[in-house]
Each structure stands twice: as structure tokens, then as C-alpha cells.
Scaffold this motif. Sequence first.
Motif, short mmCIF file in Angstrom:
data_model
loop_
_atom_site.label_atom_id
_atom_site.label_comp_id
_atom_site.label_asym_id
_atom_site.label_seq_id
_atom_site.Cartn_x
_atom_site.Cartn_y
_atom_site.Cartn_z
N PRO A 39 -21.17 19.85 -47.84
CA PRO A 39 -21.87 21.11 -48.14
C PRO A 39 -23.06 20.95 -49.06
O PRO A 39 -24.07 21.64 -48.92
CB PRO A 39 -20.77 21.96 -48.80
CG PRO A 39 -19.48 21.41 -48.25
CD PRO A 39 -19.72 19.93 -48.09
N HIS A 67 -22.01 20.09 -40.35
CA HIS A 67 -22.26 21.52 -40.57
C HIS A 67 -23.73 21.81 -40.33
O HIS A 67 -24.59 21.28 -41.05
CB HIS A 67 -21.85 21.92 -41.99
CG HIS A 67 -20.45 21.56 -42.34
ND1 HIS A 67 -19.39 22.41 -42.17
CD2 HIS A 67 -19.92 20.40 -42.83
CE1 HIS A 67 -18.27 21.81 -42.55
NE2 HIS A 67 -18.57 20.60 -42.96
N ARG A 82 -26.42 28.04 -38.29
CA ARG A 82 -25.51 28.04 -37.14
C ARG A 82 -26.15 28.67 -35.91
O ARG A 82 -25.86 28.28 -34.79
CB ARG A 82 -24.23 28.78 -37.51
CG ARG A 82 -23.21 28.81 -36.39
CD ARG A 82 -21.84 29.16 -36.88
NE ARG A 82 -20.93 29.33 -35.76
CZ ARG A 82 -19.62 29.47 -35.88
NH1 ARG A 82 -19.07 29.42 -37.08
NH2 ARG A 82 -18.86 29.64 -34.83
N TRP A 104 -17.03 23.68 -31.48
CA TRP A 104 -16.92 24.45 -32.71
C TRP A 104 -15.46 24.44 -33.16
O TRP A 104 -14.55 24.62 -32.36
CB TRP A 104 -17.35 25.89 -32.51
CG TRP A 104 -18.82 26.11 -32.31
CD1 TRP A 104 -19.43 26.53 -31.17
CD2 TRP A 104 -19.85 25.94 -33.28
NE1 TRP A 104 -20.78 26.61 -31.35
CE2 TRP A 104 -21.07 26.26 -32.65
CE3 TRP A 104 -19.86 25.52 -34.61
CZ2 TRP A 104 -22.28 26.19 -33.31
CZ3 TRP A 104 -21.08 25.45 -35.28
CH2 TRP A 104 -22.27 25.79 -34.64
N ALA A 154 -17.03 24.70 -38.59
CA ALA A 154 -17.64 23.37 -38.56
C ALA A 154 -17.86 22.93 -37.11
O ALA A 154 -17.23 23.44 -36.18
CB ALA A 154 -16.75 22.36 -39.29
#
Length: 757
Positions: free
Chosen positions: A488, A514, A518, A558, A563
Motif C-alpha cells: 500500500p 493493487h 481501480r 479480482w 486486490a
Amino acid sequence: MHPVEKPTPAGGAAAALLAALTRKRRLDAATPKETGLWLLDRLLPDAGVNNVPFAVRVAGRLDPDTLQTAFDTVVRRHEVLRTVYLDRQAGLVRELLDPDTPGPRVELRATDTDAPHAELRAFAAAPLRCDGTLMLRATVLRGPRTDVLAVAVHHLVFDALSVPLLLGELATAYDAVRAGGDLPEALRTPAPALVPPPPSEDSLTHWRTALAGFDPARLDLDLGSGGVARPTLAGDIVLHVLGDEARDAVRALQRTARAPEAVVLLTAFYLLLAAHGAGPDLVVGSPVNVRPPEAQTALGYHVNTLPLRLTVDTGRSFRALVAETRQVFFGALAHADVPVDAIAHETRRETVSWRDTLFQHMFNYVPQQASGALTVGGLEVQPLHVETGYSKFDLELFVQSGADRVVLRVLYCTETLARADAEALTNRYEALLRAVAAEPDRPVGEFDVWAADDHTLLDGPRGAGTTRTAADRADEADRDHDAFHVAPDGPALSLADAWTAARRTDTAYPYAVHPLHRAHVAVTGPTGRRLPAGVRGEVCLVRADGTHHVPTGWTGRWRHDGALELFGRADRALRTRGRLLHPERVEAALLRHPDVTDARVVTRAGADGTAESLAFVVAPDRPGLADALAAHAARLLPRAAQPARVLRTDELPTRAQGGVDTDALLSLAARQPGLVTDDTDDGLLGDLRKLWCELLGLEEVAADANFFAHGGHSLLGAQLLQRVEQVTGIRIRLADLFDNPTPTALALQVRTLDDAV
């Protein structure tokens, strides 16, 4: 090695008694149908995977002595309940015990609850062994106010249709003994075991024709983990009641399509499987009662599973597929006398697992009919649902259809599917039923099979665009969208660099990354449609217009937590033994070994003409390393992913333009054929290599040939170990074969065990 010696008879009276007892015993060889169940027991000796359990709650107290007499009565009446099995060196044998054999000892256990779910599950999951004892057991769980009677019977002598029959006879016998009168004549009449007739030649011909050319390796779904190294068949269930709209729509379609409800629901099940990557040539197993009309009350294992084959042509309408399914279904019923074990070996079998049967998915339709209330000793009886906690198949759909509601009981293997996957499949099945019932004449390829929860992801701020720009590459045209984190708080990396970073730092495959945004990423299927969480496809970057998807060449999915999991490059994916394999999974497993600093998997044509995978590792040159790495891979990888051979090298050769030189690696393999001679004087290695060839159908194998990577599977492994025991006198566990999957390694294990004797 110690030679295998035949036991010498004892002398005197003991020898005479032994001979007399031996003459009285009649040991019959088990049928192929029975042997299949037994081999599964050998694979999982501590699991009750073949148990058929049931339980009832009694509104009061059962008398233990009366209940024991009831069990004695029923067991003495039924030959099938007095049939026992013995695990012999030559295989499984069957024996019928004397008519005065008592029933199982009924145990009485105290519990602090009237709903003993944990105790019932533990009781149901405990194995019944082929050791010459009765294949059933019973216990009474005594709660604060009620008693629960739990019974478990081995599938060798029992099926689900036998449950109400046995329960009814137990209740009748209990009431008669409690009243002090004579037993009813029906309970005093011996019930011979029902022996099924041999399958007709007409039926065998039907199934040979119906299954010709079928490849069971194409049944895998684009869901789940891809299997585990050592299956335990752990299972779980999802219960779901169809909504009124779906139930009414199915029944309306049943009338207009002129097909039974079971056929309509089965057709939708085929379509659900195909939408998740299976097929399109599909076989689904469906159990059917094969008791003749005059013997419908016979206890025993009298169910055959019909391998129902259908090709899901996405250009055809659902109504047309229902008509074809109806034809397949009724054709199978007309030839239901053939056990699937009698025909499975005649199909194309590139097996890598015991689960590579003709089908991995089951459909079981059970109409619910009103039945009278059952009492025992004047006490009301309530049936309880009992699960063993095991699943023999990837997915099994039980449909319990009543007048007012339809209940779906979805049993799934937790080693193949996550609970979230099973729940999503269940919800998508209902959504699909509503859709096809509303437009039965629409081509099935046009239906949206995703449920409402799926559209939370699919219908994001960029919409569900389906246009792919295959000519453009993501690394050229869409660098601004090609941004991913491994951690992250880590830097933004391209997808390729994120994969490399995750491979270097993360031991868990598939590797998770990640996306920075998205909305810039989608996972799409073969038609370009976006896929929901849990379903594998191609990772694409979504352009600013939200409709154009640029393929990246990576396979991913997915996760339900948001993630993105990466499996590897699509252009590196290969098919070995019929199974699609991402070599990156094998490399990830080998890299977990402390001696391995780099790894590469390539394929070549094997001795039997099929593709085999070779793993090359950069590791120290020390004796026994290849076998140690083969055992390491066997502990971490399912059979389909295990390399045929592991070869050591000082470094991975590279091409001038970059990348690993696979031609150089294959040349290295050719210089290390592995066809070594036995360096001991006992001939064991040569014997094992001969057994490898006989069971795998090969002319020659290397001393470091992985049994599972060359087509072996767990049930075939059990047969191998029987043969090893016959040759050496040493009993080997299946777990030992998993840890020592090559002739060289297994020979060392046998010698170790022999020295310990």
C-alpha cells in the motif's frame, strides 16, 4: 531386501482349527464399483468420505436396550448390512457374516445441548474401515430434554434412498420389542442382498458412443485455487432458497418447453459451468436409483451415476438446449444399468489426479413428497441434516423441489473453491434462471450470467465496456494507466515490474498487486466482457473513454477484497496432461526451497507423446538435490502442476536479445536423460521403473520420473503401492509416495523402511 515369504501353517490342533475356519469363509473379490470406493478410503484412511450419515431427534428418551435389540433385528434380517470388507494385499474382498450376527453396539453419550451439531459432524466424519467389522455404527446423543439417534453407514452397503427404509424398520422393530409382542413377519423374513445384473451390451454401446472423444481435462472452472498437493476432500455447503420469481419462471418454462423441471434446471447448470470456463463439451454426473420395480425397498448401494454429456453452443437458444438435454437425460435413463466405473476407462484419460473422473460436477434433483410423521416408541421424531464435511467433487448441486419452494444445497470442495466462489455461483444460478426463463429463445451466449452483487464491480464509474484493442499494447499506449502498488505504501510500478517485485518479496502464489486506480483496470473473458471477482481472465487497462480495453497479456482475477491476483503471462501458459498450467506457479513453489535461487519451467514432448514440463533450478550441486526438490514440489503443488523432472544448473542461459534461452535448457535436459542403472544389487530401482511403465502405459521412464507428472494420480498410486508391497513385502503409505514420487526416491524410502523392520 528381505524376500516375501508365504506364512507356514501352524501345527497340531491349531492348524486344524485354522484350516476349518478358513474353509468356512467365503471371500469374494470386490466389484469395480466397490473397489473405487475402497481406493478412496485408502487415499484418505482417516476420513469418512464414503460415509452416508443420518440422524433424528426424538422428543423424549430412547431405551438403549430396546434400541440395541432393534438394531440386532434389522442387521440379522439384511444380508447387505452383514456384508463386510477386508483390505487384502491382492485387493479388496467381501464377506457375508453369519445370520446370527448382532448389530453394532449402540453407544450412549451425554451432551449439554439438544442441538449437538458439532458432535453430529464429528460422528459422521469418522471413518468406517474395511477391516472385517460391520460397515455401520450408531450412537445416541442424550441432551437435556431430547435424544438424538445418529447412524453412519458406509457407501459400500448403503445409499441415500436406503435411509428412510432403514429408519422405518428400526422404528417398527423398536415399537414391537417395547410392546413385548412378536416381531412383524416382514422383520422376521430374511432379506437377501440385491445383486445387480451385469450391464447389457446395448447399454455399454450407448455409453461408448455417447462419451466417445470426451476429454475430462476440459471441465476445470476459471475459479478457485487450482487444487492442492494433498487433497483431503474437505467440503462445505451453501443453502439457498430460490426466490418466488425464479421458481415460478422455471415452472412456466417447464410447461412451455415440455420438459421436466429437472431437465430445465440441469440445462441452466450446464450453462453456468460453461460461463465460468468449463467445456463447452461438458459431462455432469447425475445419480439415479437402479433398483428394479419389485425391489424398491432393498437396502444397499443401488445408485448409478449417469455421465450426462452436452455441448453448450452459445449460438443456440436456451429452449433448444433444453430439448437436447431432455434427449440426453431420457437416453441415459434408458441405459442406467451401467456403473460409471465400467466405462470411465474407455474415454480419453490424461489423468493427473484421482478426481479426473468423467465429471467434476454433480447435479442431484430430489422431488420433495409429503410423508407421514414418524414416531419411535410413541415419541415424535424429527429428521436432522448431517454433513460429513467432505466433498468428492468440485461442485455438487442438490435441488430439493417442493410444491411451494425450491431449495438449492450447493456442496463444494473447499480445496478447489472458496466459500465466496460457491456463494457467487449460487446467486448467479438464480439470476441465470430468471434471465433464460424471460427470454428462452435468445442465444445463450448473449445472456448476462452475473448476479446483482457482481455488477457492483462490473458497473463501476467506467461502465462495463467490452471493446478490446488487441493491436495496441498497454506498455506503449497506456503508460499512465499502467500503475500498480505491491505494498500500500510502495512506489507505483508497471504491471510487469509489480509482478517482478511481488515474486521477489511474496511467497504466496498467485501474487497480489493493487492498481493505483481501480477504474483503470478490468479483467475480461474470451469475448471481451468484464469478469466479476473470483473469475480468471485477461488483465486489461481501461482507456479514458471507459469502453476500450487494452490487453496486457497477463492472466489474473479480482479478489473479493479488491486486490488483483496475477497468475502469469498468458503466452507462457501451457497444457500438460490436458490441463492448463501457468509455469509461474511451479517456479514460485521451487523458489520456496532454501537452495533454489532461480527457476524456469519449459515443456517438451514426453515419452508417451504428450507434453511434459521440465523444471530447471539454479541451486548448489549436491547429491540427492533433484529428488529432494521433486518431493518439495510434491508437497506444494497439485498433480497437474508437478514437473516431470527437476534439473539443476549453475545459471539459466539467456538469449542475446534478452530472456531465458529455452532451447539451451532443452539441450541440457537431453544431456541429462536420467535413465540411470540400478547401483545396488537388489534390483529394486529396476523393479520400480518397470511398475512405473506398466501402470502409466509407458515404454521407458527415467529414474527421476515423477509418477504424478507422467499421468499418475492418487488412486493409481494406491494400486502402485499394492504392487510394491507384493514385490518387497513392505507396506508403503500414500503419503510416502507423495513425498517420494520418483523411482529413485521411493526405492530409498523402501530400503529405509526395510532396514527398520
